[in-house]
Design a protein around this motif. Structure first.
Motif, PDB file in Angstrom:
ATOM      1  N   THR A   9       0.855  -1.185   0.000  1.00 10.98           N
ATOM      2  CA  THR A   9       0.000   0.000   0.000  1.00 10.98           C
ATOM      3  C   THR A   9       0.892   1.236   0.000  1.00 10.98           C
ATOM      4  O   THR A   9       1.765   1.367   0.855  1.00 10.98           O
ATOM      5  CB  THR A   9      -0.922   0.020   1.236  1.00 10.98           C
ATOM      6  N   VAL A  10       0.650   2.129  -0.971  1.00  8.81           N
ATOM      7  CA  VAL A  10       1.383   3.390  -1.071  1.00  8.81           C
ATOM      8  C   VAL A  10       0.378   4.515  -0.879  1.00  8.81           C
ATOM      9  O   VAL A  10      -0.600   4.606  -1.629  1.00  8.81           O
ATOM     10  CB  VAL A  10       2.082   3.524  -2.446  1.00  8.81           C
ATOM     11  N   GLU A  11       0.607   5.336   0.153  1.00  7.26           N
ATOM     12  CA  GLU A  11      -0.242   6.509   0.383  1.00  7.26           C
ATOM     13  C   GLU A  11       0.506   7.725  -0.119  1.00  7.26           C
ATOM     14  O   GLU A  11       1.706   7.880   0.126  1.00  7.26           O
ATOM     15  CB  GLU A  11      -0.583   6.636   1.865  1.00  7.26           C
ATOM     16  N   LEU A  12      -0.214   8.606  -0.817  1.00  6.35           N
ATOM     17  CA  LEU A  12       0.410   9.753  -1.464  1.00  6.35           C
ATOM     18  C   LEU A  12       0.137  11.047  -0.707  1.00  6.35           C
ATOM     19  O   LEU A  12      -0.968  11.262  -0.205  1.00  6.35           O
ATOM     20  CB  LEU A  12      -0.105   9.875  -2.897  1.00  6.35           C
ATOM     21  N   ALA A  13       1.148  11.907  -0.652  1.00  6.14           N
ATOM     22  CA  ALA A  13       1.002  13.223  -0.038  1.00  6.14           C
ATOM     23  C   ALA A  13       0.228  14.153  -0.970  1.00  6.14           C
ATOM     24  O   ALA A  13      -0.553  14.992  -0.517  1.00  6.14           O
ATOM     25  CB  ALA A  13       2.375  13.820   0.280  1.00  6.14           C
ATOM     26  N   GLU A  14       0.449  13.998  -2.263  1.00  7.13           N
ATOM     27  CA  GLU A  14      -0.271  14.757  -3.285  1.00  7.13           C
ATOM     28  C   GLU A  14      -0.837  13.770  -4.284  1.00  7.13           C
ATOM     29  O   GLU A  14      -0.212  12.744  -4.562  1.00  7.13           O
ATOM     30  CB  GLU A  14       0.679  15.697  -4.035  1.00  7.13           C
ATOM     31  N   PRO A  15      -1.998  14.056  -4.850  1.00  7.76           N
ATOM     32  CA  PRO A  15      -2.585  13.108  -5.797  1.00  7.76           C
ATOM     33  C   PRO A  15      -1.755  12.958  -7.068  1.00  7.76           C
ATOM     34  O   PRO A  15      -1.045  13.858  -7.479  1.00  7.76           O
ATOM     35  CB  PRO A  15      -3.962  13.699  -6.115  1.00  7.76           C
ATOM     36  N   VAL A  16      -1.870  11.779  -7.653  1.00  7.41           N
ATOM     37  CA  VAL A  16      -1.249  11.461  -8.934  1.00  7.41           C
ATOM     38  C   VAL A  16      -2.376  11.140  -9.899  1.00  7.41           C
ATOM     39  O   VAL A  16      -3.337  10.458  -9.537  1.00  7.41           O
ATOM     40  CB  VAL A  16      -0.291  10.260  -8.796  1.00  7.41           C
ATOM     41  N   THR A  17      -2.262  11.616 -11.129  1.00  3.89           N
ATOM     42  CA  THR A  17      -3.296  11.359 -12.134  1.00  3.89           C
ATOM     43  C   THR A  17      -3.036  10.029 -12.822  1.00  3.89           C
ATOM     44  O   THR A  17      -1.933   9.778 -13.307  1.00  3.89           O
ATOM     45  CB  THR A  17      -3.334  12.481 -13.182  1.00  3.89           C
TER      46      THR A  17
END
Length: 185
Positions: A135-143
């Motif tokens: 599971t990878v949680e992102l600080a900023e969204p990726v499209t």
């Protein structure tokens, strides 16, 4: 079919400069079992349709195509592994998904075994055998752009990796490492 050729010569696609992490091991037995069943069906249909040559020829072509397609689908998963590069993580699924996540957008990564995850807005789940292991949680969204061109903004990406512990350790070390002289944060 290029993936089938790369698979036959044991090469990978798009892994230059990075460390590859496969995910096809979890589906190999199922895919080869399915290919075997299709091959048995090809022989059975050949025997059953031997009195009708025109129908036999059409069904034979379709059956052989199906066997090649199943093997090529597995080959595409083998030759396009996930890749941890110097500044990004590429999460892939055969030829259908190729998501590039810049390392500076990753907030956290963990090994997490989940079975049949439910779909949620802002999440991408790439399960193999109905399981995700990273599971990878992102600080900023990726499209993420789907195969049909639809765009989704992602905050969480879950996927399967055969060596999920190794991937999480390598990615965690890369995230914890201080930037090199001249690199931006």
């Amino acid at each position: 079919m290029a993936g089938l050729g790369l698979w036959l010569v044991r090469r990978t696609h798009g892994t230059g400069g990075g460390r590859a992490f496969g995910y096809a091991g979890g589906q190999a037995a199922m895919m080869f079992g399915f290919a075997f069943v299709c091959a048995v069906e090809t022989v059975a249909m050949s025997v059953l349709l031997s009195d009708w040559p025109a129908v036999h020829a059409v069904v034979l072509v379709l059956d052989v195509y199906t066997v090649v397609f199943v093997v090529a689908l597995h080959a595409a998963s083998v030759v396009r592994p996930h890749v941890l590069g110097p500044d990004e993580l590429r999460v892939r699924r055969a030829v259908h998904v190729d998501l590039r996540i810049p390392l500076d957008r990753i907030a956290s990564v963990r090994r997490e075994l989940r079975t049949t995850p439910e779909r949620a807005e802002g999440e991408l789940d790439l399960a193999v055998g109905s399981q995700t292991t990273v599971t990878v949680e992102l600080a900023e969204p990726v499209t993420h752009v789907t195969l049909l061109g639809r765009r989704h903004e992602l905050r969480v990406v879950r996927f399967h990796a055969d060596d999920s512990d190794g991937l999480v350790r390598a990615l965690g070390a890369r995230l914890a490492a201080p930037p090199l002289f001249g690199d931006s944060v």
